[in-house]
Scaffold this motif. Structure first.
Motif, PDB file in Angstrom:
ATOM      1  N   LYS A 180       0.853  -1.262   0.013  1.00  0.00           N
ATOM      2  CA  LYS A 180       0.069  -0.006  -0.065  1.00  0.00           C
ATOM      3  C   LYS A 180       0.926   1.167  -0.036  1.00  0.00           C
ATOM      4  CE  LYS A 180      -3.531   1.988   3.170  1.00  0.00           C
ATOM      5  NZ  LYS A 180      -5.063   1.677   3.333  1.00  0.00           N
ATOM      6  N   GLN A 181       0.414   2.181  -0.940  1.00  0.00           N
ATOM      7  CA  GLN A 181       1.502   3.436  -0.941  1.00  0.00           C
ATOM      8  C   GLN A 181       1.039   4.272   0.439  1.00  0.00           C
ATOM      9  OE1 GLN A 181      -1.087   4.529  -4.696  1.00  0.00           O
ATOM     10  NE2 GLN A 181      -1.418   6.433  -3.883  1.00  0.00           N
ATOM     11  N   ALA A 182       2.234   5.095   0.759  1.00  0.00           N
ATOM     12  CA  ALA A 182       2.250   6.037   2.003  1.00  0.00           C
ATOM     13  C   ALA A 182       1.153   6.628   2.010  1.00  0.00           C
ATOM     14  CB  ALA A 182       3.483   6.625   2.028  1.00  0.00           C
ATOM     15  N   GLY A 183       0.635   7.291   1.021  1.00  0.00           N
ATOM     16  CA  GLY A 183      -0.298   8.489   0.823  1.00  0.00           C
ATOM     17  C   GLY A 183      -0.727   8.722  -0.476  1.00  0.00           C
ATOM     18  N   HIS A 184      -1.968   9.455  -0.458  1.00  0.00           N
ATOM     19  CA  HIS A 184      -2.655   9.777  -1.908  1.00  0.00           C
ATOM     20  C   HIS A 184      -1.905  10.399  -2.880  1.00  0.00           C
ATOM     21  CE1 HIS A 184      -3.788  13.690  -0.546  1.00  0.00           C
ATOM     22  NE2 HIS A 184      -5.057  13.317   0.246  1.00  0.00           N
ATOM     23  N   GLY A 185      -0.992  11.427  -2.357  1.00  0.00           N
ATOM     24  CA  GLY A 185       0.008  12.222  -3.321  1.00  0.00           C
ATOM     25  C   GLY A 185      -0.882  13.219  -3.996  1.00  0.00           C
ATOM     26  N   ILE A 186      -1.737  13.582  -3.620  1.00  0.00           N
ATOM     27  CA  ILE A 186      -2.596  14.563  -4.461  1.00  0.00           C
ATOM     28  C   ILE A 186      -1.654  15.846  -4.468  1.00  0.00           C
ATOM     29  CG2 ILE A 186      -4.413  16.335  -4.428  1.00  0.00           C
ATOM     30  CD1 ILE A 186      -5.992  14.265  -3.245  1.00  0.00           C
ATOM     31  N   ASP A 187      -0.791  16.086  -3.349  1.00  0.00           N
ATOM     32  CA  ASP A 187       0.222  17.195  -3.339  1.00  0.00           C
ATOM     33  C   ASP A 187       1.526  16.855  -4.036  1.00  0.00           C
ATOM     34  OD1 ASP A 187      -1.496  19.257  -2.010  1.00  0.00           O
ATOM     35  OD2 ASP A 187      -1.071  18.468  -0.194  1.00  0.00           O
ATOM     36  N   ALA A 188       1.787  15.915  -4.335  1.00  0.00           N
ATOM     37  CA  ALA A 188       3.154  15.409  -4.993  1.00  0.00           C
ATOM     38  C   ALA A 188       2.963  16.154  -6.398  1.00  0.00           C
ATOM     39  CB  ALA A 188       3.178  14.200  -5.079  1.00  0.00           C
ATOM     40  N   ALA A 189       4.200  16.681  -6.800  1.00  0.00           N
ATOM     41  CA  ALA A 189       4.620  16.983  -8.140  1.00  0.00           C
ATOM     42  C   ALA A 189       4.219  16.064  -9.169  1.00  0.00           C
ATOM     43  CB  ALA A 189       5.905  17.578  -8.276  1.00  0.00           C
ATOM     44  N   GLY A 190       3.551  16.278 -10.291  1.00  0.00           N
ATOM     45  CA  GLY A 190       3.110  14.992 -11.085  1.00  0.00           C
ATOM     46  C   GLY A 190       2.238  14.165 -10.787  1.00  0.00           C
ATOM     47  N   PHE A 191       1.150  14.514  -9.652  1.00  0.00           N
ATOM     48  CA  PHE A 191       0.205  13.925  -9.444  1.00  0.00           C
ATOM     49  C   PHE A 191      -0.734  13.602 -10.712  1.00  0.00           C
ATOM     50  CE2 PHE A 191      -4.321  13.886  -8.313  1.00  0.00           C
ATOM     51  CZ  PHE A 191      -4.563  12.778  -7.651  1.00  0.00           C
ATOM     52  N   THR A 192      -1.083  12.452 -10.804  1.00  0.00           N
ATOM     53  CA  THR A 192      -2.236  12.224 -11.932  1.00  0.00           C
ATOM     54  C   THR A 192      -3.325  11.525 -11.276  1.00  0.00           C
ATOM     55  OG1 THR A 192      -1.007  10.377 -12.701  1.00  0.00           O
ATOM     56  CG2 THR A 192      -0.756  12.399 -13.969  1.00  0.00           C
ATOM     57  N   GLN A 193      -4.561  12.015 -11.837  1.00  0.00           N
ATOM     58  CA  GLN A 193      -5.918  11.498 -11.220  1.00  0.00           C
ATOM     59  C   GLN A 193      -5.833   9.996 -11.594  1.00  0.00           C
ATOM     60  OE1 GLN A 193      -9.166  13.815 -12.060  1.00  0.00           O
ATOM     61  NE2 GLN A 193     -10.521  12.330 -12.038  1.00  0.00           N
ATOM     62  N   PRO A 194      -6.428   8.873 -10.999  1.00  0.00           N
ATOM     63  CA  PRO A 194      -6.505   7.567 -11.560  1.00  0.00           C
ATOM     64  C   PRO A 194      -7.586   7.420 -12.481  1.00  0.00           C
ATOM     65  CG  PRO A 194      -7.345   7.759  -9.200  1.00  0.00           C
ATOM     66  CD  PRO A 194      -6.757   8.926  -9.381  1.00  0.00           C
ATOM     67  N   LEU A 195      -7.457   6.595 -13.173  1.00  0.00           N
ATOM     68  CA  LEU A 195      -8.261   6.339 -14.349  1.00  0.00           C
ATOM     69  C   LEU A 195      -9.790   5.901 -13.836  1.00  0.00           C
ATOM     70  CD1 LEU A 195      -6.374   3.943 -16.726  1.00  0.00           C
ATOM     71  CD2 LEU A 195      -6.977   6.352 -16.856  1.00  0.00           C
ATOM     72  N   ARG A 196      -9.860   5.251 -13.017  1.00  0.00           N
ATOM     73  CA  ARG A 196     -11.356   4.962 -12.325  1.00  0.00           C
ATOM     74  C   ARG A 196     -11.974   6.347 -11.612  1.00  0.00           C
ATOM     75  NH1 ARG A 196     -13.205  -0.639 -11.569  1.00  0.00           N
ATOM     76  NH2 ARG A 196     -11.567  -1.795 -11.768  1.00  0.00           N
ATOM     77  N   THR A 197     -13.147   6.535 -11.760  1.00  0.00           N
ATOM     78  CA  THR A 197     -13.754   7.511 -10.900  1.00  0.00           C
ATOM     79  C   THR A 197     -14.217   7.180  -9.898  1.00  0.00           C
ATOM     80  OG1 THR A 197     -15.811   7.000 -12.130  1.00  0.00           O
ATOM     81  CG2 THR A 197     -14.517   8.748 -13.357  1.00  0.00           C
ATOM     82  N   MET A 198     -14.741   8.220  -8.743  1.00  0.00           N
ATOM     83  CA  MET A 198     -15.175   7.720  -7.649  1.00  0.00           C
ATOM     84  C   MET A 198     -16.366   6.704  -7.791  1.00  0.00           C
ATOM     85  SD  MET A 198     -14.863   8.505  -4.497  1.00  0.00           S
ATOM     86  CE  MET A 198     -15.411   9.299  -3.038  1.00  0.00           C
ATOM     87  N   SER A 199     -17.289   6.932  -8.560  1.00  0.00           N
ATOM     88  CA  SER A 199     -18.181   5.933  -8.701  1.00  0.00           C
ATOM     89  C   SER A 199     -17.806   4.652  -9.285  1.00  0.00           C
ATOM     90  CB  SER A 199     -19.367   6.365  -9.606  1.00  0.00           C
ATOM     91  OG  SER A 199     -18.681   6.546 -11.080  1.00  0.00           O
ATOM     92  N   ALA A 200     -16.782   4.495  -9.756  1.00  0.00           N
ATOM     93  CA  ALA A 200     -16.358   3.051 -10.363  1.00  0.00           C
ATOM     94  C   ALA A 200     -15.198   2.371  -9.519  1.00  0.00           C
ATOM     95  CB  ALA A 200     -15.543   3.347 -11.809  1.00  0.00           C
ATOM     96  N   ILE A 201     -14.814   3.300  -8.402  1.00  0.00           N
ATOM     97  CA  ILE A 201     -14.150   2.758  -7.388  1.00  0.00           C
ATOM     98  C   ILE A 201     -15.030   2.160  -6.269  1.00  0.00           C
ATOM     99  CG2 ILE A 201     -12.278   3.015  -5.894  1.00  0.00           C
ATOM    100  CD1 ILE A 201     -11.393   5.306  -7.189  1.00  0.00           C
ATOM    101  N   GLY A 202     -15.901   3.126  -5.747  1.00  0.00           N
ATOM    102  CA  GLY A 202     -16.883   2.819  -4.616  1.00  0.00           C
ATOM    103  C   GLY A 202     -16.358   3.949  -3.668  1.00  0.00           C
TER     104      GLY A 202
END
Ligand code: SAM
Length: 357
Positions: A334-356
């Motif tokens: 499991k990754q340490a954190g979601h990384g939204i603040d990290a340089a080069g952050f990219t949104q995952p391909l799945r959307t919230m509704s497709a993840i749950g």
């Protein structure tokens, strides 16, 4: 504070090991969100496009037996709470049967539901009878026109009826989830809180996360927790509650409302609200969550780019031990954190509704 029991070599030899899902940072996963379907009855602008998404086929989705079998493996590995979500879990035709089967697992997990509330008026009682422990209903506005604009469906009355039905059943404490959007419902934060306090519900404001299909999220435009608290502070007096016990790993920062409209409506019920500041005050260090998508992919973080396929091995005849090993090794990485603040952050391909969510 409870200490984590470590398995020793003697335990291993004696076969008395209690498997736990622990990652390399020492976090133990005990909470599983299961998406029953990627379909939804609403089209919230911050979540799904107007035309919907390309839905999973029946074959692609896990069936109920597969869901319960996998849930059993997670429970065998220390998962103690399961939240059913989606998409919209109330559109899953055999939801009550799934709940009953989950509650028969040993030890029985706490089973909760996150829903938009549409058809809940007809289902709340049945779900409570099936063993559902708790429910969160998503509601962003009390204004019919704003609701129709935000969700692209004119269904506010259905949601309110669903909430009333849940409140009349034994599904307490009832929590309401609200996402505030700058050009939508931001001005309604205080009204939503008063409404929730008067009914004895716990409102939780969720920061908008970069998980929307239309990629409209912007750091500059998103409504931050800080701003929500400032706004509420104009009408309410509240104080932060300590993050301890079960609250330590809960995503919401909890506040006790000391004064303000509706605060003293229920003398025997705490007047509280919460803020889930996933973006600006991330709680990754305490994250105990895992997610199983409707097509059987295990995600250890909402923002992960990789997933572990459990459906394939399950359908190919993997034993529970083999499935447990797959889950344990996914959690270990499991990754340490979601990384939204990290340089080069990219949104995952799945959307919230497709993840749950
Ligand atoms: N349909 C159910 C519901 O409405 O609660 C369950 C699924 S929905 C994806 C779960 C929660 O995620 C809802 O409270 C919704 O408002 C929230 N949500 C969806 N997209 C989001 C986003 N981009 N950022 C933050 N929360 C989001």
């Amino acid at each position: 504070m409870g200490l984590l029991r470590r398995n020793t070599t003697a335990d291993l030899i004696a076969g008395s090991v209690e498997p736990v899902l622990v990652d390399k940072f020492g976090r133990v996963a005990t909470d599983l969100r299961i998406s029953l379907t990627d379909r939804c009855s609403l089209r919230c602008t911050y979540c799904m496009p107007a035309e919907g998404l390309q839905w999973l086929t029946k074959t692609e989705r896990l069936d109920d037996d597969e869901i319960v079998r996998l849930a059993g493996v997670f429970v065998d590995h220390g998962v103690r709470s399961i939240r059913l979500t989606g998409g919209e879990p109330l559109v899953h035709p055999t939801l009550a049967a799934v709940i009953t089967s989950l509650k028969r697992l040993a030890p029985a997990p706490e089973v909760s539901l996150t829903t938009n509330g549409i058809t809940l008026d007809r289902q709340a009682h049945v779900l409570a009878e099936a063993g559902l422990d708790r429910i969160n209903v998503s509601l962003d506005t009390l204004n019919r026109e704003h609701f129709a604009a935000l969700t692209r469906r004119d269904r506010l009355d259905d949601v309110l009826r669903g909430i009333d039905a849940a409140a009349a059943s034994r599904l307490h404490p009832l929590k309401i989830n609200s996402v505030l959007v700058r050009d939508g419902n931001l001005g309604e934060a205080a009204e939503l809180l008063e409404w929730a306090l008067r009914r004895g519900f716990e409102l939780r404001f969720i920061e908008h996360m970069p998980l929307d299909a239309d990629h409209t999220w912007s750091r500059a435009e998103m409504v931050r927790a800080e701003e929500i608290l400032e706004l509420l502070g104009e009408q309410f007096t509240f104080r932060a509650l300590p993050r301890e016990g079960a609250a330590a790993s809960a995503p919401a920062e909890e506040f006790e409302v000391v004064d303000g409209p509706g605060a003293s409506e229920w003398p025997n019920r705490p007047a509280r609200f919460g803020v889930i500041a996933s973006v600006t005050r991330p709680f990754c260090r305490d994250c105990d969550r895992l997610r199983l998508t409707a097509d059987g992919q295990l995600r250890t973080c909402l923002f992960a780019h990789d997933e572990t396929d459990l459906r394939g091995p399950l359908r190919d005849g993997a034993t529970d031990v083999e499935l447990g090993d797959l889950i344990a090794s996914a959690v270990a990485g499991k990754q340490a954190g979601h990384g939204i603040d990290a340089a080069g952050f990219t949104q995952p391909l799945r959307t919230m509704s497709a993840i749950g969510g």
